[in-house]
Write an enzyme that holds these catalytic residues in place. Structure first.
Site, mmCIF file in Angstrom:
data_model
loop_
_atom_site.group_PDB
_atom_site.id
_atom_site.type_symbol
_atom_site.label_atom_id
_atom_site.label_comp_id
_atom_site.label_asym_id
_atom_site.label_seq_id
_atom_site.Cartn_x
_atom_site.Cartn_y
_atom_site.Cartn_z
ATOM 1 N N SER A 51 0.989 -1.206 -0.099
ATOM 2 C CA SER A 51 0.157 -0.067 0.057
ATOM 3 C C SER A 51 1.045 1.136 -0.005
ATOM 4 O O SER A 51 2.043 1.251 0.375
ATOM 5 C CB SER A 51 -0.893 0.031 1.159
ATOM 6 O OG SER A 51 -1.706 -1.174 1.278
HETATM 7 N N1 SAM Z 1 -0.226 -5.556 4.217
HETATM 8 C C1 SAM Z 1 0.525 -5.726 2.859
HETATM 9 C C2 SAM Z 1 1.726 -5.119 3.035
HETATM 10 O O1 SAM Z 1 2.290 -4.350 3.978
HETATM 11 O O2 SAM Z 1 2.555 -5.247 2.057
HETATM 12 C C3 SAM Z 1 -0.313 -5.237 1.836
HETATM 13 C C4 SAM Z 1 -1.770 -6.171 1.611
HETATM 14 S S1 SAM Z 1 -2.064 -6.275 -0.015
HETATM 15 C C5 SAM Z 1 -2.479 -4.645 -0.358
HETATM 16 C C6 SAM Z 1 -3.654 -7.534 0.237
HETATM 17 C C7 SAM Z 1 -3.164 -8.720 0.535
HETATM 18 O O3 SAM Z 1 -4.115 -9.439 1.079
HETATM 19 C C8 SAM Z 1 -2.553 -9.605 -0.469
HETATM 20 O O4 SAM Z 1 -1.130 -9.976 -0.261
HETATM 21 C C9 SAM Z 1 -3.606 -10.795 -0.724
HETATM 22 O O5 SAM Z 1 -3.144 -12.071 -1.025
HETATM 23 C C10 SAM Z 1 -4.028 -10.689 0.483
HETATM 24 N N2 SAM Z 1 -5.213 -11.583 0.917
HETATM 25 C C11 SAM Z 1 -6.368 -11.485 0.118
HETATM 26 N N3 SAM Z 1 -7.323 -12.313 0.467
HETATM 27 C C12 SAM Z 1 -6.983 -12.953 1.639
HETATM 28 C C13 SAM Z 1 -7.484 -13.884 2.662
HETATM 29 N N4 SAM Z 1 -8.652 -14.104 2.724
HETATM 30 N N5 SAM Z 1 -6.714 -14.195 3.548
HETATM 31 C C14 SAM Z 1 -5.529 -13.595 3.706
HETATM 32 N N6 SAM Z 1 -4.845 -12.781 2.967
HETATM 33 C C15 SAM Z 1 -5.592 -12.307 2.064
#
Ligand code: SAM
Length: 205
Positions: A51
């Site tokens: 993000s």
């Molecule tokens: N917090 C992260 C960082 O600091 O880099 C950025 C997160 S990214 C915007 C969103 C993440 O949510 C992705 O890595 C995606 O694979 C994960 N995601 C999506 N659905 C999910 C779920 N049901 N459980 C766990 N992770 C999930």
């Protein structure tokens, strides 16, 4: 960049100090190293993103983390947000972070190891169900967009706990803050945001 986040009100002093200890360039793909300190999301592979710094700062500030707290993050991605929360919570605090893509768990673990942080535990799985094994949590942060607030996350929040989650369509969402007091929950809308979708049983299919 961090001074700018302070001036613009995205960060407070405590969050700014934590961000200084977690260099963003360690968490971005080498191809994007030069853009590490631009206020923009960047690709981390597998269709996912780290993000924008202003969003990470604002979510960290809004979560109101205190020393020693136990926290749950859904969506480890690069590990950047988890690392900042781990610094804010200090050695007596802990961050459990759930990610559905195994390759990203490996990436995030490697990134966090570079900083020597030991109070982050990575869990592979569907974070829409939370992580009941370690509940209740003082704070829960979801870093992907959900169509609604997953009930398991509310259930796993401690009394007095706070949950931050982007809620809306796959394209646009509102960042919602949920505060739990006893059996009651109060929800407020903090700002419009754009996140990748939360995919799972209580998220997008
Ligand atoms: N917090 C992260 C960082 O600091 O880099 C950025 C997160 S990214 C915007 C969103 C993440 O949510 C992705 O890595 C995606 O694979 C994960 N995601 C999506 N659905 C999910 C779920 N049901 N459980 C766990 N992770 C999930």
């Amino acid at each position: 960049m961090i001074e700018l986040l302070l001036q613009q009100g995205y960060a407070d002093d405590w969050v700014a100090e934590a961000m200084k200890k977690v260099p963003r360039e360690l968490f971005v793909h080498p191809d994007y190293a030069k853009a590490s300190y631009s206020d923009t999301p960047l690709p981390i592979g597998l269709g996912q993103t780290i993000s924008a710094p202003s969003i990470v700062a604002f979510m960290s500030k809004s979560l109101d983390v205190q020393d020693g707290m136990k926290m749950l993050e859904i969506g480890s991605g690069s590990g950047y947000q988890a690392a900042i929360l781990a610094v804010l919570a200090g050695d007596s605090g802990s961050v459990y972070t759930v990610e559905r893509i195994p390759e990203l768990i490996a990436l995030a673990k490697g990134n966090v190891e570079k900083l020597g942080l030991t109070n982050i535990k990575f869990i592979e799985g569907d974070g829409t169900k939370g992580y009941p094994q370690e509940a209740p949590y003082d704070r829960i942060i979801v870093t992907a967009a959900s169509p609604s607030i997953p009930q398991p996350l509310v259930d796993q929040l401690a009394d007095g706990g706070k949950l931050l989650i982007p809620v809306g369509s796959r394209m646009f969402q509102d960042l919602e803050l949920v505060v739990k007091v006893g059996k009651e929950v109060e929800t407020s809308n903090l700002m419009p945001v754009v996140f990748v979708p939360l995919i799972g049983e209580f998220g997008y299919k």
